[in-house]
Design an enzyme around this catalytic site. Structure first.
Site, PDB file in Angstrom:
ATOM      1  N   ASP A  65       0.798  -1.226   0.000  1.00 47.91           N
ATOM      2  CA  ASP A  65       0.000   0.000   0.000  1.00 47.91           C
ATOM      3  C   ASP A  65       0.826   1.270   0.000  1.00 47.91           C
ATOM      4  OD1 ASP A  65       1.110   0.004   2.517  1.00 47.91           O
ATOM      5  OD2 ASP A  65      -0.692  -0.739   3.514  1.00 47.91           O
ATOM      6  N   GLU A  74      -0.379  -8.979  -1.229  1.00 45.14           N
ATOM      7  CA  GLU A  74      -0.976  -8.441   0.010  1.00 45.14           C
ATOM      8  C   GLU A  74      -2.216  -7.594  -0.336  1.00 45.14           C
ATOM      9  OE1 GLU A  74       0.622  -5.320   2.852  1.00 45.14           O
ATOM     10  OE2 GLU A  74       1.372  -7.080   3.852  1.00 45.14           O
ATOM     11  N   GLU A 112      -2.120   5.023   2.917  1.00 43.20           N
ATOM     12  CA  GLU A 112      -2.037   3.610   2.530  1.00 43.20           C
ATOM     13  C   GLU A 112      -3.395   3.001   2.183  1.00 43.20           C
ATOM     14  OE1 GLU A 112      -0.509   4.971   5.146  1.00 43.20           O
ATOM     15  OE2 GLU A 112       1.635   4.633   4.828  1.00 43.20           O
ATOM     16  N   HIS A 137       6.727   4.777  13.254  1.00 44.77           N
ATOM     17  CA  HIS A 137       7.160   5.590  12.113  1.00 44.77           C
ATOM     18  C   HIS A 137       6.017   6.155  11.295  1.00 44.77           C
ATOM     19  CE1 HIS A 137       5.968   2.972   8.764  1.00 44.77           C
ATOM     20  NE2 HIS A 137       6.138   1.992   9.613  1.00 44.77           N
ATOM     21  N   ARG A 167       2.903   7.760   9.277  1.00 41.86           N
ATOM     22  CA  ARG A 167       2.472   9.129   9.013  1.00 41.86           C
ATOM     23  C   ARG A 167       1.409   9.593  10.006  1.00 41.86           C
ATOM     24  NH1 ARG A 167       2.830  12.260   3.989  1.00 41.86           N
ATOM     25  NH2 ARG A 167       4.532  10.878   3.451  1.00 41.86           N
ATOM     26  N   HIS A 191      13.399   4.727  12.674  1.00 45.74           N
ATOM     27  CA  HIS A 191      13.220   4.901  11.227  1.00 45.74           C
ATOM     28  C   HIS A 191      14.133   6.048  10.772  1.00 45.74           C
ATOM     29  CE1 HIS A 191      11.053   5.963   7.491  1.00 45.74           C
ATOM     30  NE2 HIS A 191      10.422   4.811   7.577  1.00 45.74           N
TER      31      HIS A 191
HETATM   32  C1  UD1 Z   1       6.743   4.770   3.679  1.00 48.73           C
HETATM   33  C2  UD1 Z   1       5.335   4.360   3.281  1.00 48.73           C
HETATM   34  C3  UD1 Z   1       4.635   3.674   4.449  1.00 48.73           C
HETATM   35  C4  UD1 Z   1       5.478   2.540   4.995  1.00 48.73           C
HETATM   36  C5  UD1 Z   1       6.875   3.036   5.314  1.00 48.73           C
HETATM   37  C6  UD1 Z   1       7.738   1.877   5.733  1.00 48.73           C
HETATM   38  C7  UD1 Z   1       4.167   5.829   1.683  1.00 48.73           C
HETATM   39  C8  UD1 Z   1       3.287   6.997   1.531  1.00 48.73           C
HETATM   40  N1  UD1 Z   1       4.537   5.535   2.941  1.00 48.73           N
HETATM   41  O1  UD1 Z   1       6.628   5.752   4.699  1.00 48.73           O
HETATM   42  O2  UD1 Z   1       3.395   3.158   4.001  1.00 48.73           O
HETATM   43  O3  UD1 Z   1       4.874   2.057   6.174  1.00 48.73           O
HETATM   44  O4  UD1 Z   1       7.452   3.635   4.148  1.00 48.73           O
HETATM   45  O5  UD1 Z   1       8.883   2.304   6.418  1.00 48.73           O
HETATM   46  O6  UD1 Z   1       4.511   5.212   0.724  1.00 48.73           O
HETATM   47  N2  UD1 Z   1      14.210   8.360   4.774  1.00 48.73           N
HETATM   48  C9  UD1 Z   1      15.591   8.295   4.627  1.00 48.73           C
HETATM   49  N3  UD1 Z   1      16.149   7.147   4.151  1.00 48.73           N
HETATM   50  C10 UD1 Z   1      15.423   6.052   3.847  1.00 48.73           C
HETATM   51  C11 UD1 Z   1      14.032   6.108   3.997  1.00 48.73           C
HETATM   52  C12 UD1 Z   1      13.426   7.274   4.452  1.00 48.73           C
HETATM   53  O7  UD1 Z   1      16.276   9.257   4.912  1.00 48.73           O
HETATM   54  O8  UD1 Z   1      16.013   5.018   3.458  1.00 48.73           O
HETATM   55  C13 UD1 Z   1      13.582   9.586   5.309  1.00 48.73           C
HETATM   56  C14 UD1 Z   1      13.531  10.721   4.299  1.00 48.73           C
HETATM   57  O9  UD1 Z   1      13.791  11.928   4.955  1.00 48.73           O
HETATM   58  C15 UD1 Z   1      12.104  10.688   3.810  1.00 48.73           C
HETATM   59  C16 UD1 Z   1      11.362  10.238   5.055  1.00 48.73           C
HETATM   60  O10 UD1 Z   1      12.245   9.307   5.687  1.00 48.73           O
HETATM   61  O11 UD1 Z   1      11.649  11.951   3.359  1.00 48.73           O
HETATM   62  C17 UD1 Z   1      10.026   9.603   4.790  1.00 48.73           C
HETATM   63  O12 UD1 Z   1      10.146   8.585   3.799  1.00 48.73           O
HETATM   64  P1  UD1 Z   1       8.888   8.225   2.849  1.00 48.73           P
HETATM   65  O13 UD1 Z   1       9.256   7.097   1.934  1.00 48.73           O
HETATM   66  O14 UD1 Z   1       8.355   9.452   2.219  1.00 48.73           O
HETATM   67  O15 UD1 Z   1       7.768   7.735   3.845  1.00 48.73           O
HETATM   68  P2  UD1 Z   1       7.788   6.743   5.082  1.00 48.73           P
HETATM   69  O16 UD1 Z   1       7.299   7.542   6.241  1.00 48.73           O
HETATM   70  O17 UD1 Z   1       9.069   6.029   5.186  1.00 48.73           O
HETATM   71  N1  UDP Z   2      12.431  -3.910  10.320  1.00 42.98           N
HETATM   72  C1  UDP Z   2      13.802  -4.030  10.134  1.00 42.98           C
HETATM   73  N2  UDP Z   2      14.624  -3.213  10.856  1.00 42.98           N
HETATM   74  C2  UDP Z   2      14.149  -2.297  11.746  1.00 42.98           C
HETATM   75  C3  UDP Z   2      12.748  -2.181  11.920  1.00 42.98           C
HETATM   76  C4  UDP Z   2      11.910  -2.997  11.179  1.00 42.98           C
HETATM   77  O1  UDP Z   2      14.256  -4.848   9.343  1.00 42.98           O
HETATM   78  O2  UDP Z   2      14.953  -1.594  12.373  1.00 42.98           O
HETATM   79  C5  UDP Z   2      11.526  -4.744   9.509  1.00 42.98           C
HETATM   80  C6  UDP Z   2      10.464  -5.518  10.261  1.00 42.98           C
HETATM   81  O3  UDP Z   2      10.923  -6.791  10.636  1.00 42.98           O
HETATM   82  C7  UDP Z   2       9.312  -5.578   9.257  1.00 42.98           C
HETATM   83  C8  UDP Z   2       9.510  -4.352   8.398  1.00 42.98           C
HETATM   84  O4  UDP Z   2      10.818  -3.856   8.667  1.00 42.98           O
HETATM   85  O5  UDP Z   2       9.430  -6.699   8.393  1.00 42.98           O
HETATM   86  C9  UDP Z   2       8.473  -3.306   8.728  1.00 42.98           C
HETATM   87  O6  UDP Z   2       8.776  -2.124   8.059  1.00 42.98           O
HETATM   88  P1  UDP Z   2       8.192  -0.742   8.502  1.00 42.98           P
HETATM   89  O7  UDP Z   2       7.838  -0.791   9.938  1.00 42.98           O
HETATM   90  O8  UDP Z   2       9.166   0.291   8.038  1.00 42.98           O
HETATM   91  O9  UDP Z   2       6.908  -0.580   7.585  1.00 42.98           O
HETATM   92  P2  UDP Z   2       5.393  -1.099   7.677  1.00 42.98           P
HETATM   93  O10 UDP Z   2       5.403  -2.560   7.866  1.00 42.98           O
HETATM   94  O11 UDP Z   2       4.716  -0.354   8.795  1.00 42.98           O
HETATM   95  O12 UDP Z   2       4.819  -0.670   6.361  1.00 42.98           O
END
Ligand code: UD1
Ligand code: UDP
Length: 380
Positions: A97, A119, A133, A209, A211, A242
């Protein structure tokens, strides 16, 4: 002719949940897989690809700090479309999602390439929660040719919306395949940040983490953890943070320096799985963690008001508690000290899968092309 399949993903959880499917494609004599990553996440995505030994054939490199939903969507559409035109996959596979999944599905749909949704069918009652999502997955359902529903409940959600049942296969969730592949065996931690966490203290593993948790809900969680760290000096609270600065800027000032709180960088999947196995309980707003921890019988307190993953709540292993600090403190304390409360939740249940989701998924995709038969659906 091999079936040209393009798995496309962009974030950590998609990478984890797609990895077993990529491996199953690679092992199958029927498929020619081309993995493309959007790069919505950067280091958190690479970390997972490295763990599973996946080298993407294409990387759209869309990451920028503080990226908006519209930027993730438009950059994915712009950069993926020429790749799709060039490779001409027979089928595109997206997971879950995220905005990467939705935008990749849309790009494929515009080119009339069939979309497989891994999924599929998770639902909450309102399109606004979780945002975005819930919207992403409902929109994907409308443009999907094959729905790989993890549970019978997610299939029922799709049928209720009028999806043709013959286009749905119930596979189990691929996260259980991934988790079982790394949670077995007693390997040492890779991250030095985890040195000494195995000193025998009960561990409470926390992740937050999402939103909808940003801002006040996350501040309430941080305040509750601060209170708990003072009330429970014999317990170790471990929070892999995160990469998002909006998350770090709340937890660090509230918790840094407390003797029984360990804040870490995002952990590699091997370490995270081992830490889950060592923990007494898990407190999280994560989707994937809600699915993994019950498989090890770890009680999960969910920092959300609703969940699209009701199965573990029904089984009694997960409990929705939201982010009221009093509720967080009282529920964690009860699970630390009241053995009957703990025993009532600590049931190893696998409502989300049996480790064979990727096998079922790949068989169902091959069946779309009349190259194999589907396997029997996953049932609990
Ligand atoms: C995204 C997904 C969310 C999922 C989550 C898993 C969307 C809208 N949201 O949210 O559904 O649960 O990923 O973790 O698709 N950043 C880094 N390095 C990284 C990743 C993220 O620096 O490797 C930072 C950046 O500043 C970025 C912020 O995290 O702007 C948010 O990342 P983003 O992919 O926009 O959304 P998530 O909150 O991670
Ligand atoms: N996870 C990981 N390292 C971490 C935290 C989570 O590998 O430090 C894994 C966790 O086991 C799970 C996945 O990341 O499989 C979940 O990702 P996240 O919480 O970022 O996203 P969501 O599942 O909420 O979309």
């Amino acid at each position: 002719m091999l079936i040209k399949a393009m798995p496309i993903y962009g974030t950590r959880p998609e990478a984890i949940k797609m990895a077993p499917i990529v491996a199953a494609f690679q092992d199958s004599p029927l498929f020619d897989p081309h993995v493309v990553v959007t790069g919505q996440h950067r280091e958190m995505l690479t970390q997972v690809n490295d763990t599973f030994g996946i080298v993407p054939a294409g990387d759209l490199d869309i990451f920028s700090h503080g990226q908006g939903l519209e930027a993730v969507t438009s950059r994915t559409l712009d950069r993926l479309t020429p790749v799709l035109k060039d490779v001409r996959p027979d089928v595109v596979v997206v997971q879950g999602d995220t905005t990467s999944a939705f935008a990749a599905g849309l790009a494929a749909f515009y080119l009339k390439i069939p979309v497989v949704h891994v999924e599929a069918g998770l639902r909450t009652p309102t399109i606004w929660s979780p945002f975005p999502e819930e919207g992403n997955r409902r929109l994907l359902t409308r443009i999907t040719s094959l729905h790989l529903a993890p549970t019978q409940g997610s299939k029922a959600n799709l049928v209720h919306e009028g999806v043709d049942p013959s286009t749905i296969a119930v596979t189990g969730n691929t996260v259980i395949d991934a988790f079982l592949s790394v949670a077995q065996g007693d390997r040492a931690f890779e991250s030095p940040e985890l040195d000494g966490v195995d000193d025998g203290r009960p561990i409470v593993l926390v992740t937050s983490h999402r939103r909808e948790s940003w801002g006040d809900p996350m501040r309430r969680t941080a305040a509750a953890l601060r209170e708990l760290s003072i009330r429970e000096p014999g317990t170790l609270f471990v929070l892999p943070l995160h990469a998002n600065p909006l998350v770090r800027d709340i937890f660090r000032p509230a918790l840094e320096g407390l003797p029984n709180v360990r804040l870490t960088e995002p952990l590699g999947y091997n370490d995270f799985a081992r830490l889950t196995a060592m923990s007494r309980l898990v407190v999280t707003d994560s989707g994937g963690v809600q699915e993994e921890a019950p498989s090890l019988g770890k009680p999960v307190l969910v920092l959300r008001e609703d969940t699209e993953r009701p199965e573990a709540v029904t089984a009694g292993t997960a409990k929705l508690i939201g982010t009221d600090p009093e509720l967080i403190v009282s529920n964690v304390s009860a699970l630390l000290h009241d053995e009957s409360v703990y025993a009532a939740m600590a049931n190893a249940v696998n409502p989300y899968g049996d480790g064979k989701a990727a096998e079922r998924s790949v068989a169902a995709i091959a069946a779309m092309f009349d190259r194999a038969s589907r396997l029997p659906d996953f049932t609990v």
